[in-house]
Write a protein that holds these residues in place. Structure first.
Motif, PDB file in Angstrom:
ATOM      1  N   GLU A 462      21.724 -10.066   9.279  1.00 24.64           N
ATOM      2  CA  GLU A 462      20.365  -9.565   9.532  1.00 24.64           C
ATOM      3  C   GLU A 462      19.933  -8.560   8.480  1.00 24.64           C
ATOM      4  O   GLU A 462      18.794  -8.548   8.043  1.00 24.64           O
ATOM      5  CB  GLU A 462      20.335  -8.934  10.915  1.00 24.64           C
ATOM      6  N   LYS A 463      20.874  -7.685   8.102  1.00 22.10           N
ATOM      7  CA  LYS A 463      20.541  -6.641   7.136  1.00 22.10           C
ATOM      8  C   LYS A 463      21.000  -7.114   5.755  1.00 22.10           C
ATOM      9  O   LYS A 463      22.188  -7.255   5.507  1.00 22.10           O
ATOM     10  CB  LYS A 463      21.303  -5.368   7.518  1.00 22.10           C
ATOM     11  N   LEU A 464      20.005  -7.389   4.905  1.00 25.08           N
ATOM     12  CA  LEU A 464      20.379  -7.884   3.573  1.00 25.08           C
ATOM     13  C   LEU A 464      19.522  -7.238   2.490  1.00 25.08           C
ATOM     14  O   LEU A 464      18.349  -6.926   2.724  1.00 25.08           O
ATOM     15  CB  LEU A 464      20.177  -9.407   3.504  1.00 25.08           C
ATOM     16  N   ARG A 629      18.300 -13.444   2.524  1.00 25.42           N
ATOM     17  CA  ARG A 629      17.541 -13.493   3.786  1.00 25.42           C
ATOM     18  C   ARG A 629      16.454 -14.565   3.771  1.00 25.42           C
ATOM     19  O   ARG A 629      15.960 -14.980   4.813  1.00 25.42           O
ATOM     20  CB  ARG A 629      16.937 -12.122   4.068  1.00 25.42           C
ATOM     21  N   ASP A 633      14.501 -16.406   6.795  1.00 23.70           N
ATOM     22  CA  ASP A 633      13.182 -15.829   7.074  1.00 23.70           C
ATOM     23  C   ASP A 633      12.004 -16.636   6.558  1.00 23.70           C
ATOM     24  O   ASP A 633      10.861 -16.289   6.836  1.00 23.70           O
ATOM     25  CB  ASP A 633      13.087 -14.416   6.452  1.00 23.70           C
ATOM     26  N   ARG A 651      23.304 -14.553  12.921  1.00 24.64           N
ATOM     27  CA  ARG A 651      22.876 -13.498  11.992  1.00 24.64           C
ATOM     28  C   ARG A 651      23.660 -12.216  12.297  1.00 24.64           C
ATOM     29  O   ARG A 651      23.383 -11.162  11.730  1.00 24.64           O
ATOM     30  CB  ARG A 651      21.370 -13.267  12.129  1.00 24.64           C
TER      31      ARG A 651
END
Ligand code: SF4
Length: 666
Positions: A462-464, A629, A633, A651
């Motif tokens: 999720e955090k990229l 991402r 996304d 994720r």
């Protein structure tokens, strides 16, 4: 059961050819389609998912058919695997006596004439080259094939092979005093007489493009063509339908003319002046490349043509007027210097065979330079320049190869079988078919027998970081959750990067990490030869291998030696690549969107190759991490995901960690 089903049954003859053989419905489906295509002499484009067993699916019908077949693979390594392992096993399992042969490009065979020439001259700049040459001479005394891959004492990539192999420019052909025992000629003769010939795409394209004396003779005699790893064909074909001229070749012309001119026509001209002019003009040409090491003009104390250049590709159309003028002046100087030597060589060609050979070479260079300088701007080609470490190459490349390919396909009524694990995007072959003009072909997807949902997990955290960040891989590895994930992995890890710069960043980061984890072995592309890296990776069991494009495909590591693949980002080609730019402009002129028509499908195919490294057998389990991402996304990212193996997705890094821990317990 049909005869084909009996053949592929787990108790049938093929089971004798491979340990652990089992019946796979996808394999039978593919083999049936191939048998039909052979019978009808039509065209088949087939995607065979990982584990289908595509090699046996085409070899078995071919071995049982009358007529001559050509099999083309992407690399020499795969050629050897087919010729030395798969074909002999299958021949014996099926009890057939087909004559098989392997044919490689001429640079893979010892040239006895050049070997002798250099043995007499015996001049080597470095002691290791002299030692390697002695080994090559020893090899020459006992080899029957002249295949340089059999010379274990000297690496195939050693520069000294240039003194013991030929190029199409310097081969004397039928005029050669060693023609009767020439290894290149003998390999071609064996290929002409065989029932099944294994070549590689480079050679196949050279044959199509009539790029060598003696070529263009193979395809017309063939009834069936199988192109394995077909996803790689279009790019290789584009390269072969190009016209190119490098400063390296200019250097060869200068050096060979100097040596041979002084030896056989010393009185004809001032050879040092003529040859020095070519070297100087070539060095000036190299300096036109933006970022060339010396900037400005020649420096008096610099040996021409030896300063390293950075790797760069630039299109002629992207140059401003001042740069075009500078390039043009440098090109004119090169042309003048080649014309000057050509005139002397022409007058003296009858004095020695090699002078005649050099005259022909200089003539061809003048023609290629003329083509490059006088190219009609409306022609469907792109003019571009490429610098590598020690050379600059001029290219004229067609951006649409469909017509050239079509000409070959319609020339003879034969079966064409294109097969690969990665041809379709979201189930559609449109991109592949269009690039080669194969819209009329029958298509087939032979599904993988693997249970990807159970065997693999795809993590897009999720955090990229920003995927355009220049140090993306470092930012990714710096994240404590990702570092934690790496600490959790019990088996081997591939870190697949989209650029050499990323490889460097990943090497720096992992270099520090392995200091704290001395039981882990770090293997980095470029530090030792590729095949050795892969062998060490397999043998070590929990090593970390960092590589760029050449490691995204053709690497097979089943079992726990590979349980995690980390990919830095979506492998889009650089948008300023001259060929890509030209193809994009061409499509845009037709009102089409270049991103969805070229960049997206090509990135999807490459990602599919990279992800495909993970699960190589029914018992493999593992994790793929993609640090981009955009995959999760964006709508196009989701389209790409649909082309990948149908792994379970997440994720959540924690979930991936649990998955890895569970693998370790299995
Ligand atoms: S024919 Fe060509 S490749 Fe063969 S030995 Fe002579 S120069 Fe070398």
């Amino acid at each position: 059961m049909s005869p084909l089903e009996q053949l592929f049954d787990s108790s049938g003859p093929l089971s004798r050819a491979a340990p652990g053989y089992r019946t796979r419905s996808g394999q039978i489906l593919l083999a049936q389609a191939i048998e039909d295509t052979i019978g009808s002499r039509t065209i088949l484009v087939a995607e065979a998912g990982t584990g289908v067993g595509k090699t046996f699916a085409y070899l078995a019908p071919l071995l049982q058919t009358q007529g001559k077949a050509l099999i083309s693979t992407a690399t020499r390594h795969l050629q050897d695997q087919l010729f030395l392992r798969d074909l002999p096993r299958l021949k014996s399992a099926l009890g057939v006596s087909a004559q098989i042969s392997v044919l490689k490009g001429r640079s893979n065979y010892l040239c006895l004439y050049r070997l002798e020439q250099h043995k007499e001259e015996g001049r080597f700049g470095r002691r290791e080259d002299a030692q390697a040459f002695t080994e090559i001479v020893r090899f020459a005394s006992h080899t029957t094939t002249g295949d340089i891959s059999e010379c274990v004492a000297v690496s195939e990539s050693a520069a000294v092979w240039a003194q013991a192999t030929s190029t199409r420019e310097n081969c004397l052909g039928q005029n050669c005093p060693r023609v009767n025992d020439c290894h290149v000629m003998a390999a071609r003769k064996r290929a002409a007489e065989a029932d099944i010939v294994v070549v590689n795409h480079h050679l196949l394209c050279a044959d199509m493009a009539l790029r060598d004396e003696g070529f263009g003779e193979l395809l017309p005699t063939v009834d069936y063509v199988v192109i394995d790893e077909a996803h790689a064909l279009a790019d290789i074909a584009t390269q072969f339908f190009s016209q190119s001229l490098s400063t390296q070749l200019l250097g060869h012309l200068a050096r060979d003319s100097l040596a041979i001119g002084l030896q056989h026509a010393r009185d004809a001209a001032s050879w040092p002046d003529l040859c020095g002019a070519i070297e100087k003009a070539a060095a000036e040409l190299r300096l036109c490349m933006p970022g060339a090491a010396l900037g400005g003009g020649m420096q008096a104390n610099v040996k021409p043509n030896t300063q390293p250049l950075t790797n760069r590709r630039i299109g002629w159309d992207s140059l401003d007027q001042a740069s075009k003028t500078r390039w043009q002046e440098a090109l004119n100087a090169v042309t003048d210097s080649v014309i000057a030597i050509n005139q002397v060589l022409e007058v003296n060609a009858s004095r020695h065979l090699e002078l005649a050979q050099l005259h022909a070479l200089s003539q061809e260079m003048i023609s290629r330079l003329g083509m490059f300088c006088e190219q009609d701007s409306d022609a469907p080609v792109v003019r571009w320049m490429e610098s590598s470490r020690y050379a600059l190459t001029l290219h004229i490349t067609p951006y649409d190869i469909r017509d050239k390919f079509q000409q070959e396909i319609v020339k003879h009524q034969r079966a064409w079988i294109f097969v690969s694990a990665t041809l379709a995007i979201g189930g559609s072959f449109a991109h592949f078919l269009e690039r080669l003009g194969l819209e009329e072909a029958r298509t087939l997807i032979a599904p993988s027998p693997f249970d990807f949902q159970a065997q693999g997990l795809l993590l897009v955290p999720e955090k990229l970081p920003d995927p355009k960040a220049p140090n993306l891989i470092t930012q990714l590895l710096d994240q404590p959750e990702i570092a934690d994930l790496i600490n959790t992995v019990g088996g081997g890890i591939f870190i697949l990067c989209t650029s050499h710069r990323s490889v460097g960043h990943a090497r720096d980061w992992m270099g520090r990490w392995v200091i704290e984890h001395p039981d882990r072995r770090l293997l980095v592309q470029g530090e030792i030869p590729r095949h050795q890296l892969i062998e060490e990776f397999r043998a070590h069991g929990n090593a970390i291998l960092i590589g760029s494009h050449s490691f995204w495909e053709g690497v097979d590591v089943p079992g726990d030696a590979l349980v995690m693949v980390l990919i830095d980002k979506l492998p889009f080609a650089p948008p300023d690549d001259p060929i890509l730019e030209a193809r994009a402009r061409w499509l845009e002129r037709q009102g089409r969107d270049a991103f969805t028509s070229i960049q997206l499908p090509e990135a999807a195919i490459q990602l599919k190759q990279g992800v495909g490294r993970l699960i190589r057998s029914e018992s493999d389990r593992g994790l793929v991490v993609i640090g981009d991402r955009r995959l999760a996304d964006t709508p196009y990212g989701r389209r790409i995901i649909r082309s990948l193996p149908d792994f379970k997705r997440t994720r959540c890094v924690e979930e991936a960690k649990v998955w890895l821990k569970a693998l370790a317990r299995v």
